[in-house]
Scaffold this motif. Structure first.
Motif, mmCIF file in Angstrom:
data_model
loop_
_atom_site.group_PDB
_atom_site.id
_atom_site.type_symbol
_atom_site.label_atom_id
_atom_site.label_comp_id
_atom_site.label_asym_id
_atom_site.label_seq_id
_atom_site.Cartn_x
_atom_site.Cartn_y
_atom_site.Cartn_z
ATOM 1 N N ALA A 117 30.114 -35.894 -23.397
ATOM 2 C CA ALA A 117 29.919 -34.830 -22.221
ATOM 3 C C ALA A 117 31.852 -35.490 -21.983
ATOM 4 N N THR A 118 31.814 -33.243 -21.850
ATOM 5 C CA THR A 118 33.885 -33.897 -21.787
ATOM 6 C C THR A 118 33.694 -32.520 -20.033
ATOM 7 N N GLN A 119 35.598 -32.826 -19.557
ATOM 8 C CA GLN A 119 36.123 -32.488 -18.703
ATOM 9 C C GLN A 119 37.689 -32.295 -19.016
ATOM 10 N N PHE A 120 37.616 -30.831 -18.729
ATOM 11 C CA PHE A 120 38.851 -30.318 -19.304
ATOM 12 C C PHE A 120 39.830 -29.739 -18.456
ATOM 13 N N ALA A 121 41.382 -29.234 -18.397
ATOM 14 C CA ALA A 121 41.279 -28.431 -17.398
ATOM 15 C C ALA A 121 42.504 -28.042 -17.867
ATOM 16 N N LEU A 122 43.156 -26.899 -17.565
ATOM 17 C CA LEU A 122 44.151 -26.313 -18.377
ATOM 18 C C LEU A 122 45.151 -25.231 -17.641
ATOM 19 N N TYR A 123 46.952 -25.651 -17.961
ATOM 20 C CA TYR A 123 47.636 -25.932 -17.480
ATOM 21 C C TYR A 123 48.184 -24.900 -17.928
ATOM 22 N N ASP A 136 40.410 -16.541 -17.069
ATOM 23 C CA ASP A 136 39.424 -16.354 -18.789
ATOM 24 C C ASP A 136 39.451 -17.108 -19.341
ATOM 25 N N GLN A 137 40.131 -18.447 -19.437
ATOM 26 C CA GLN A 137 39.635 -19.570 -20.698
ATOM 27 C C GLN A 137 38.349 -19.337 -20.520
ATOM 28 N N ILE A 138 37.816 -20.326 -18.822
ATOM 29 C CA ILE A 138 36.542 -20.479 -18.773
ATOM 30 C C ILE A 138 35.135 -19.539 -19.305
ATOM 31 N N LYS A 139 35.219 -18.223 -19.608
ATOM 32 C CA LYS A 139 34.220 -17.243 -20.071
ATOM 33 C C LYS A 139 34.673 -17.564 -21.348
ATOM 34 N N THR A 140 35.637 -17.883 -22.176
ATOM 35 C CA THR A 140 36.295 -18.322 -23.174
ATOM 36 C C THR A 140 35.143 -19.494 -23.822
ATOM 37 N N VAL A 141 35.320 -20.264 -23.094
ATOM 38 C CA VAL A 141 34.814 -21.590 -23.293
ATOM 39 C C VAL A 141 32.824 -21.151 -23.312
ATOM 40 N N ASP A 142 32.283 -20.323 -22.064
ATOM 41 C CA ASP A 142 31.357 -20.145 -22.286
ATOM 42 C C ASP A 142 30.695 -19.280 -23.136
ATOM 43 N N VAL A 151 33.817 -28.642 -11.730
ATOM 44 C CA VAL A 151 33.852 -30.245 -10.704
ATOM 45 C C VAL A 151 35.535 -30.004 -10.384
ATOM 46 N N HIS A 152 35.587 -30.971 -8.606
ATOM 47 C CA HIS A 152 36.330 -30.363 -8.449
ATOM 48 C C HIS A 152 37.911 -30.860 -9.608
ATOM 49 N N TYR A 153 38.503 -30.092 -9.769
ATOM 50 C CA TYR A 153 40.081 -30.289 -10.732
ATOM 51 C C TYR A 153 40.047 -30.252 -12.291
ATOM 52 N N ALA A 154 38.545 -29.449 -12.944
ATOM 53 C CA ALA A 154 37.660 -29.623 -14.034
ATOM 54 C C ALA A 154 36.665 -29.113 -14.309
ATOM 55 N N SER A 155 36.588 -28.086 -15.314
ATOM 56 C CA SER A 155 34.982 -28.141 -16.079
ATOM 57 C C SER A 155 34.498 -28.516 -17.283
ATOM 58 N N ARG A 156 33.912 -28.481 -17.067
ATOM 59 C CA ARG A 156 32.842 -29.486 -17.679
ATOM 60 C C ARG A 156 32.295 -29.148 -19.271
ATOM 61 N N ILE A 183 51.913 -24.067 -22.584
ATOM 62 C CA ILE A 183 50.332 -23.636 -22.490
ATOM 63 C C ILE A 183 50.321 -26.028 -22.054
ATOM 64 N N VAL A 184 49.605 -26.224 -21.100
ATOM 65 C CA VAL A 184 49.130 -27.909 -21.061
ATOM 66 C C VAL A 184 47.492 -27.391 -21.213
ATOM 67 N N MET A 185 46.413 -28.405 -21.836
ATOM 68 C CA MET A 185 45.135 -28.482 -21.711
ATOM 69 C C MET A 185 45.317 -30.201 -21.409
ATOM 70 N N THR A 186 44.274 -30.714 -21.111
ATOM 71 C CA THR A 186 43.739 -31.832 -20.788
ATOM 72 C C THR A 186 42.135 -32.296 -20.516
ATOM 73 N N VAL A 187 42.271 -32.905 -21.388
ATOM 74 C CA VAL A 187 40.971 -32.882 -22.101
ATOM 75 C C VAL A 187 40.649 -34.809 -22.270
ATOM 76 N N THR A 188 39.084 -35.130 -21.303
ATOM 77 C CA THR A 188 38.337 -36.763 -21.000
ATOM 78 C C THR A 188 37.112 -36.128 -22.116
ATOM 79 N N MET A 189 36.865 -36.339 -23.407
ATOM 80 C CA MET A 189 35.594 -36.219 -23.595
ATOM 81 C C MET A 189 35.004 -38.084 -23.665
ATOM 82 N N SER A 190 33.939 -38.005 -23.789
ATOM 83 C CA SER A 190 32.638 -39.378 -24.054
ATOM 84 C C SER A 190 31.739 -39.384 -25.060
ATOM 85 N N ALA A 191 31.269 -40.220 -25.522
ATOM 86 C CA ALA A 191 30.844 -40.041 -26.194
ATOM 87 C C ALA A 191 29.475 -41.763 -26.307
ATOM 88 N N ASN A 192 28.789 -41.418 -26.167
ATOM 89 C CA ASN A 192 27.401 -42.642 -26.650
ATOM 90 C C ASN A 192 27.807 -44.513 -24.971
#
Ligand SMILES: [Ca+2]
Lengths: 200, 200
Positions: A117-123, A136-142, A151-156, A183-192
């Motif tokens: 499960a991941t939340q990311f944001a592009l700056y 545009d990049q939300i369309k790319t990941v889609d 979600v607030h401040y991020a995409s899942r 370009i800056v991109m933050t990622v929080t990714m959670s497993a298990n």
């Protein structure tokens, strides 16, 4: 002070940390680093995070492999990463831009199946039209079939880690080709995660 | 899609996660949440992170208190947080903008002494002069006596957590008063790291 003057270099960097929620966290981190081929990136760890720099494809290849190696044992492991492109390199980093494109960890990573499960944001910085790049990049990941909504401040993003990483890399690379020079991109990714197992 | 149109609201948000590197991570997180007064912020947790929104001072007060409560037992605990100002709120969030300025957790937080190592980065969006804002805010944190220098893609702060949080909040607030209408600040904060004890 030279990191403060940004805009032209093609070197990509990621500053990241791996958090195994386990008493064995030191062993898990050290063995995941050991199992990952980092020969094509500049890499330095300190007591807060690790920085890798080089060609964009190798930066993503290395961060993905370290995370997959850390989480494959079934522990709850979180990745926090900030990917960046547009800050100039230095002679130590630029040396790695001469590497070829052959990924050193792809064969290993392809064998590891891991739901995340991941939340990311592009700056996109220094650019008035930054919201257009983000949309545009939300369309790319889609298009990668892993987008689960905003979600607030991020995409899942949800799905297999390899697919999620492919979507993230694709969004980052497309954003690099926009009119933003940094370009800056933050990622929080959670497993298990046990929360996830309980059905969240 | 309404989160995509940013620029005017004064509501501040933080999306953050707390990572105790311990088998007891669930207990540590749940008890730190229980010990923190969150009545003056909108708050929602999912399986990846927690989002708090409201007046800026309460957002910082709550994130700081949750982190101090999680780390005071001596476990290695890392905070990853993205603070944001400039995305509009919604009726659920804006309701909390009417709260007064009295901090609900300051008395408790003042009693907890915790050395931390921190890396942070500031991203002023939609603004060509973003590097000037970043450089100004390095000066701001330096005035707080906790600035330890730059690393690739981040600045480092060391010291007591309360002083480090004061520096971060000060930099964020000053950046809000710049010509950038949308400010993002990422923070990685580490307490009780065994790497640190070994002298890094
Ligand atoms: Ca402002």
């Amino acid at each position: 002070m030279k990191e403060f003057f940004c805009g032209t270099s093609e070197i990509t960097g990621a500053r990241f940390s791996i958090h195994p929620m386990s008493d064995r966290f030191v062993d898990i981190i050290l063995s995941s680093l050991k199992e990952t081929d980092t020969t094509k990136v500049w890499m330095k760890s300190d007591d807060v995070s690790t920085c890798v720099r080089g060609r964009s494809e190798h930066v993503f290849d290395v961060v993905k492999a370290i995370y997959l190696n850390a989480s494959k044992g079934g522990d709850h492991v979180v990745l926090n990463a900030t990917f960046s492109n547009g800050c100039p390199g230095d002679s130590a980093g630029d040396a790695f831009m001469a590497e070829d494109s052959i990924l050193m960890n792809d064969e290993l990573s392809q064998k590891i199946n891991q739901e995340v499960a991941t939340q990311f944001a592009l700056y996109p910085l220094g650019f008035l039209g930054y919201m257009d790049v983000i949309i545009d990049q939300i369309k790319t990941v889609d298009q990668h079939g892993v987008f689960s909504g905003g979600v607030h401040y991020a995409s899942r993003l949800d799905g297999d880690a390899k697919k999620v990483f492919a979507a993230l890399e694709s969004a980052f690379e497309s954003a690099r080709n926009s009119d933003s020079s940094h370009i800056v991109m933050t990622v929080t990714m959670s497993a298990n995660s046990p929360s996830r197992k309980e059905g969240q």
